[in-house]
Design a protein around this motif. Structure first.
Motif, PDB file in Angstrom:
ATOM      1  N   UNK A  27     -59.722 -26.276  55.712  1.00 30.06           N
ATOM      2  CA  UNK A  27     -59.605 -26.417  54.267  1.00 30.06           C
ATOM      3  C   UNK A  27     -58.277 -25.919  53.736  1.00 30.06           C
ATOM      4  N   UNK A  28     -57.744 -24.858  54.327  1.00 26.26           N
ATOM      5  CA  UNK A  28     -56.443 -24.353  53.887  1.00 26.26           C
ATOM      6  C   UNK A  28     -55.349 -25.388  54.113  1.00 26.26           C
ATOM      7  N   UNK A  29     -55.358 -26.037  55.273  1.00 23.46           N
ATOM      8  CA  UNK A  29     -54.357 -27.075  55.543  1.00 23.46           C
ATOM      9  C   UNK A  29     -54.539 -28.283  54.622  1.00 23.46           C
ATOM     10  N   UNK A  30     -55.776 -28.619  54.324  1.00 19.96           N
ATOM     11  CA  UNK A  30     -56.038 -29.793  53.490  1.00 19.96           C
ATOM     12  C   UNK A  30     -55.735 -29.533  52.021  1.00 19.96           C
ATOM     13  N   UNK A  31     -55.895 -28.311  51.548  1.00 21.01           N
ATOM     14  CA  UNK A  31     -55.753 -28.017  50.121  1.00 21.01           C
ATOM     15  C   UNK A  31     -54.361 -27.579  49.701  1.00 21.01           C
ATOM     16  N   UNK A  32     -53.437 -27.413  50.623  1.00 22.42           N
ATOM     17  CA  UNK A  32     -52.115 -26.895  50.254  1.00 22.42           C
ATOM     18  C   UNK A  32     -51.391 -27.839  49.310  1.00 22.42           C
ATOM     19  N   UNK A  33     -51.373 -29.124  49.603  1.00 21.86           N
ATOM     20  CA  UNK A  33     -50.655 -30.053  48.719  1.00 21.86           C
ATOM     21  C   UNK A  33     -51.353 -30.168  47.367  1.00 21.86           C
ATOM     22  N   UNK A  34     -52.680 -30.142  47.353  1.00 23.32           N
ATOM     23  CA  UNK A  34     -53.413 -30.198  46.088  1.00 23.32           C
ATOM     24  C   UNK A  34     -53.188 -28.914  45.297  1.00 23.32           C
ATOM     25  N   UNK A  35     -53.116 -27.811  45.978  1.00 22.50           N
ATOM     26  CA  UNK A  35     -52.874 -26.513  45.351  1.00 22.50           C
ATOM     27  C   UNK A  35     -51.502 -26.494  44.681  1.00 22.50           C
ATOM     28  N   UNK A  36     -50.519 -27.073  45.348  1.00 24.65           N
ATOM     29  CA  UNK A  36     -49.165 -27.122  44.786  1.00 24.65           C
ATOM     30  C   UNK A  36     -49.102 -28.048  43.574  1.00 24.65           C
ATOM     31  N   UNK A  40     -53.571 -24.508  40.963  1.00 32.29           N
ATOM     32  CA  UNK A  40     -54.834 -23.779  40.930  1.00 32.29           C
ATOM     33  C   UNK A  40     -55.024 -23.085  42.268  1.00 32.29           C
ATOM     34  N   UNK A  41     -55.598 -21.894  42.278  1.00 37.65           N
ATOM     35  CA  UNK A  41     -55.774 -21.160  43.546  1.00 37.65           C
ATOM     36  C   UNK A  41     -56.978 -21.667  44.347  1.00 37.65           C
ATOM     37  N   UNK A  42     -56.911 -22.898  44.808  1.00 41.27           N
ATOM     38  CA  UNK A  42     -58.027 -23.496  45.545  1.00 41.27           C
ATOM     39  C   UNK A  42     -58.220 -22.835  46.901  1.00 41.27           C
ATOM     40  N   UNK A  43     -57.131 -22.442  47.547  1.00 39.90           N
ATOM     41  CA  UNK A  43     -57.230 -21.806  48.854  1.00 39.90           C
ATOM     42  C   UNK A  43     -57.952 -20.460  48.737  1.00 39.90           C
ATOM     43  N   UNK A  44     -57.650 -19.712  47.708  1.00 33.02           N
ATOM     44  CA  UNK A  44     -58.290 -18.416  47.502  1.00 33.02           C
ATOM     45  C   UNK A  44     -59.760 -18.585  47.135  1.00 33.02           C
ATOM     46  N   UNK A  45     -60.070 -19.586  46.312  1.00 37.64           N
ATOM     47  CA  UNK A  45     -61.465 -19.832  45.947  1.00 37.64           C
ATOM     48  C   UNK A  45     -62.277 -20.266  47.163  1.00 37.64           C
ATOM     49  N   UNK A  46     -61.697 -21.111  48.008  1.00 39.16           N
ATOM     50  CA  UNK A  46     -62.380 -21.530  49.227  1.00 39.16           C
ATOM     51  C   UNK A  46     -62.598 -20.334  50.154  1.00 39.16           C
ATOM     52  N   UNK A  47     -61.611 -19.470  50.248  1.00 37.00           N
ATOM     53  CA  UNK A  47     -61.743 -18.279  51.092  1.00 37.00           C
ATOM     54  C   UNK A  47     -62.868 -17.380  50.586  1.00 37.00           C
ATOM     55  N   UNK A  48     -62.959 -17.198  49.277  1.00 36.29           N
ATOM     56  CA  UNK A  48     -64.023 -16.344  48.720  1.00 36.29           C
ATOM     57  C   UNK A  48     -65.399 -16.935  49.016  1.00 36.29           C
ATOM     58  N   UNK A  49     -65.543 -18.235  48.887  1.00 31.47           N
ATOM     59  CA  UNK A  49     -66.817 -18.882  49.171  1.00 31.47           C
ATOM     60  C   UNK A  49     -67.195 -18.746  50.648  1.00 31.47           C
ATOM     61  N   UNK A 112     -56.628 -14.952  55.505  1.00 31.48           N
ATOM     62  CA  UNK A 112     -56.143 -16.283  55.119  1.00 31.48           C
ATOM     63  C   UNK A 112     -56.149 -16.441  53.601  1.00 31.48           C
ATOM     64  N   UNK A 113     -57.180 -15.935  52.941  1.00 30.38           N
ATOM     65  CA  UNK A 113     -57.248 -16.022  51.485  1.00 30.38           C
ATOM     66  C   UNK A 113     -56.185 -15.181  50.807  1.00 30.38           C
ATOM     67  N   UNK A 114     -55.837 -14.043  51.398  1.00 26.39           N
ATOM     68  CA  UNK A 114     -54.775 -13.202  50.834  1.00 26.39           C
ATOM     69  C   UNK A 114     -53.434 -13.917  50.889  1.00 26.39           C
ATOM     70  N   UNK A 115     -53.223 -14.726  51.912  1.00 26.82           N
ATOM     71  CA  UNK A 115     -51.986 -15.508  51.969  1.00 26.82           C
ATOM     72  C   UNK A 115     -51.936 -16.509  50.822  1.00 26.82           C
ATOM     73  N   UNK A 116     -53.094 -17.014  50.411  1.00 27.67           N
ATOM     74  CA  UNK A 116     -53.139 -17.911  49.263  1.00 27.67           C
ATOM     75  C   UNK A 116     -52.780 -17.225  47.961  1.00 27.67           C
ATOM     76  N   UNK A 117     -52.967 -15.913  47.895  1.00 29.33           N
ATOM     77  CA  UNK A 117     -52.561 -15.167  46.702  1.00 29.33           C
ATOM     78  C   UNK A 117     -51.052 -14.950  46.654  1.00 29.33           C
TER      79      UNK A 117
END
Length: 124
Positions: A27-36, A40-49, A112-117
């Motif tokens: 999910x982190x690899x898939x959401x990076x372009x959408x996040x940019x 929106x912090x999609x990577x962090x939200x996915x990590x929390x879930x 991994x989620x901390x890297x998204x922050x």
């Protein structure tokens, strides 16, 4: 479902932790372009879930570990003690490993989620 929550499942942490970590990595690899694009912090939200998924598997393993010895037997049979062949020691070992692996994978997902922050996803 209620029975599963009350009695636990010894190997839940063995499955939930690695599967959540796999989903987090993909999910982190898939959401990076959408996040940019959407900022929106999609990577962090996915990590929390997925941390919650991993910890829920660990909770089910913990519930199974904490069961009384007479309840940790092979279904349909009753053991006198934990030293009996069907007394529950393998179940408790698997449950303990499930708890520890769920915690380990929750920690990996948290990193991994901390890297998204820190990173926005737009770095080139």
């Amino acid at each position: 479902m209620r029975r599963l929550l009350v009695r636990g499942w010894p190997s839940a942490g063995l499955y939930a932790g690695p599967v959540a970590w796999l989903a987090s990595t993909q999910g982190n690899y898939a959401l990076v372009s959408w996040d940019c694009a959407h900022r929106l912090p999609a990577v962090t939200a996915l990590a929390a879930l997925l941390i919650l998924v991993s910890l829920f598997g660990g909770l089910l393993s913990w519930r199974s570990y904490r069961r009384p010895p007479e309840a940790a037997t092979v279904p349909g049979q009753r053991a006198g003690s934990l030293d009996a062949p069907d007394g529950g020691r393998p179940h408790r070992l698997v449950a303990a490993m499930g708890v520890l692996l769920a915690l380990l994978f929750a920690l990996a997902i948290m990193v991994h989620g901390a890297a998204g922050l820190v990173f926005s996803g737009c770095e080139r």
